[in-house]
Design an enzyme around this catalytic site. Structure first.
Site, PDB file in Angstrom:
ATOM      1  N   PRO A  88       0.812  -1.227   0.000  1.00  0.00           N
ATOM      2  CG  PRO A  88      -0.774  -1.550   1.687  1.00  0.00           C
ATOM      3  CD  PRO A  88       0.544  -2.061   1.193  1.00  0.00           C
ATOM      4  CD  GLU A 115       1.830  -6.908  11.527  1.00  0.00           C
ATOM      5  OE1 GLU A 115       1.688  -6.820  12.732  1.00  0.00           O
ATOM      6  OE2 GLU A 115       1.495  -7.930  10.886  1.00  0.00           O
ATOM      7  NE  ARG A 153      -7.409  -7.647 -20.188  1.00  0.00           N
ATOM      8  CZ  ARG A 153      -7.595  -6.560 -20.926  1.00  0.00           C
ATOM      9  NH1 ARG A 153      -6.711  -5.579 -20.935  1.00  0.00           N
ATOM     10  NH2 ARG A 153      -8.659  -6.447 -21.688  1.00  0.00           N
ATOM     11  CG  ASP A 168     -10.914  -4.062 -22.415  1.00  0.00           C
ATOM     12  OD1 ASP A 168     -12.089  -4.285 -22.709  1.00  0.00           O
ATOM     13  OD2 ASP A 168     -10.026  -4.922 -22.380  1.00  0.00           O
TER      14      ASP A 168
HETATM   15  C1  9WO Z   1      -0.540  -5.695   8.325  1.00  0.00           C
HETATM   16  C2  9WO Z   1      -0.774  -5.214   9.594  1.00  0.00           C
HETATM   17  C3  9WO Z   1      -1.248  -5.813  10.744  1.00  0.00           C
HETATM   18  C4  9WO Z   1      -1.365  -5.040  11.900  1.00  0.00           C
HETATM   19  C5  9WO Z   1      -1.039  -3.703  11.883  1.00  0.00           C
HETATM   20  C6  9WO Z   1      -0.581  -3.099  10.706  1.00  0.00           C
HETATM   21  C7  9WO Z   1      -0.457  -3.877   9.588  1.00  0.00           C
HETATM   22  N1  9WO Z   1      -0.039  -3.538   8.362  1.00  0.00           N
HETATM   23  C8  9WO Z   1      -0.068  -4.635   7.627  1.00  0.00           C
HETATM   24  C9  9WO Z   1       0.347  -4.616   6.248  1.00  0.00           C
HETATM   25  O1  9WO Z   1       0.410  -3.566   5.640  1.00  0.00           O
HETATM   26  N2  9WO Z   1       0.656  -5.800   5.721  1.00  0.00           N
HETATM   27  C10 9WO Z   1       1.081  -5.882   4.334  1.00  0.00           C
HETATM   28  C11 9WO Z   1       0.356  -7.056   3.722  1.00  0.00           C
HETATM   29  C12 9WO Z   1       2.544  -6.079   4.186  1.00  0.00           C
HETATM   30  C13 9WO Z   1       2.927  -6.146   2.722  1.00  0.00           C
HETATM   31  C14 9WO Z   1       2.085  -7.186   1.975  1.00  0.00           C
HETATM   32  N3  9WO Z   1       0.702  -6.992   2.314  1.00  0.00           N
HETATM   33  C15 9WO Z   1      -0.102  -6.255   1.525  1.00  0.00           C
HETATM   34  C16 9WO Z   1       0.112  -5.815   0.241  1.00  0.00           C
HETATM   35  N4  9WO Z   1      -1.282  -5.805   1.920  1.00  0.00           N
HETATM   36  N5  9WO Z   1      -1.822  -5.070   0.948  1.00  0.00           N
HETATM   37  C17 9WO Z   1      -1.013  -5.055  -0.086  1.00  0.00           C
HETATM   38  C18 9WO Z   1      -1.286  -4.324  -1.283  1.00  0.00           C
HETATM   39  C19 9WO Z   1      -0.434  -4.394  -2.368  1.00  0.00           C
HETATM   40  C20 9WO Z   1      -0.718  -3.656  -3.497  1.00  0.00           C
HETATM   41  N6  9WO Z   1      -1.820  -2.881  -3.558  1.00  0.00           N
HETATM   42  C21 9WO Z   1      -2.663  -2.809  -2.523  1.00  0.00           C
HETATM   43  C22 9WO Z   1      -2.413  -3.530  -1.364  1.00  0.00           C
END
Ligand code: 9WO
Length: 245
Positions: A88, A115, A153, A168
């Site tokens: 993120p 995390e 794709r 698209d």
């Molecule tokens: C987990 C967590 C648990 C307790 C407190 C804080 C916390 N943060 C996270 C977290 O951000 N975990 C991520 C899980 C670590 C990197 C991989 N993960 C992930 C990637 N979650 N969301 C994405 C992601 C990737 C690309 N676009 C949107 C979301």
């Protein structure tokens, strides 16, 4: 397209990419997938891949050595692939980025769990940190899968009709797609717009364009800033009057 995924869940990634258009691309050799599991590079008795965060706090962090070894191993297979970490905190993914990755021809995706991963792995190996949107998942795998789908794709021959990849949403002009209809002509008391049954191809093209313009203005006005608009598009948008926003 050669794609590597470094993941603690290779079966999840493999299974998801067996189906549909992307599954066919794999069996035809248009997508060549390499899956590398950091756990295979853990050296202790329990094959540990996570550890408690320095500084305290909840949860665990992916430990650097096995992850780094997995990335190094994948580099051996695809030495020229940019290394992309899905999180993120990354730069927003979009269709232009998908086209750039497809044009490069190879790509290594790092899917984190827990995390996150030790920052020093990012410093050492990651070329780009990429986000699919402002939400948190339980790991990077589903983001990696979405990115692989978007890139694969675009590979020539993956979609049956070579025009469909371009036509698209975001295809060429940066607008949202128009609505689609198929049989029956009446469903649930809702009729198909008459123009689509008219056989007047010019009128149909104009209607679709106007639907795309109106939807983009309603739902994603930010996209209009960089959209490819003709004089006619602009005067249509003006004719709509002020938007709801
Ligand atoms: C987990 C967590 C648990 C307790 C407190 C804080 C916390 N943060 C996270 C977290 O951000 N975990 C991520 C899980 C670590 C990197 C991989 N993960 C992930 C990637 N979650 N969301 C994405 C992601 C990737 C690309 N676009 C949107 C979301």
């Amino acid at each position: 397209m050669q794609v590597g995924v470094v993941t603690l869940f290779p079966e999840l990634v493999d299974g998801a990419l067996e189906h549909g258009v992307i599954g066919r691309a794999r069996s035809q050799g248009q997508l060549e997938l390499t899956l590398v599991n950091p756990r295979d590079f853990a050296t202790d008795r329990h094959r540990t891949v996570d550890d408690r965060p320095f500084g305290g706090g909840p949860g665990m962090v992916m430990t650097p050595a096995p992850l780094s070894a997995a990335i190094t191993s994948c580099k051996g297979v695809m030495p020229d692939a940019p290394v992309v970490y899905l999180s993120p905190q990354g730069r927003p993914f979009d269709q232009a980025m998908a086209r750039r990755f497809q044009a490069h021809g190879s790509l290594m995706l790092v899917a984190g769990r827990y995390e996150g991963i030790d920052e020093r792995v990012i410093t050492r190996w990651v070329d780009e940190e990429v986000s699919l949107g402002d939400f948190v998942l339980s790991g990077g795998e589903f983001a990696a899968l979405a990115l692989i789908d978007a890139v694969t794709r675009l590979e020539p021959g993956v979609l049956g009709d070579p025009l469909s990849a371009e036509e698209d949403s975001f295809g060429v002009d940066g607008l949202l797609d128009c609505p689609h209809y198929t049989r029956p002509e009446v469903f649930d008391d809702q009729k198909v717009p008459g123009v689509l049954l008219s056989g007047d191809h010019k009128a149909i093209a104009r209607w679709r364009r106007q639907q795309s313009l109106a939807r983009t203005r309603d739902r994603r006005p930010d996209l209009l800033e960089s959209a490819d608009l003709t004089k006619e598009d602009k005067s249509f948008l003006t004719s709509l009057g002020p938007s709801a926003q």
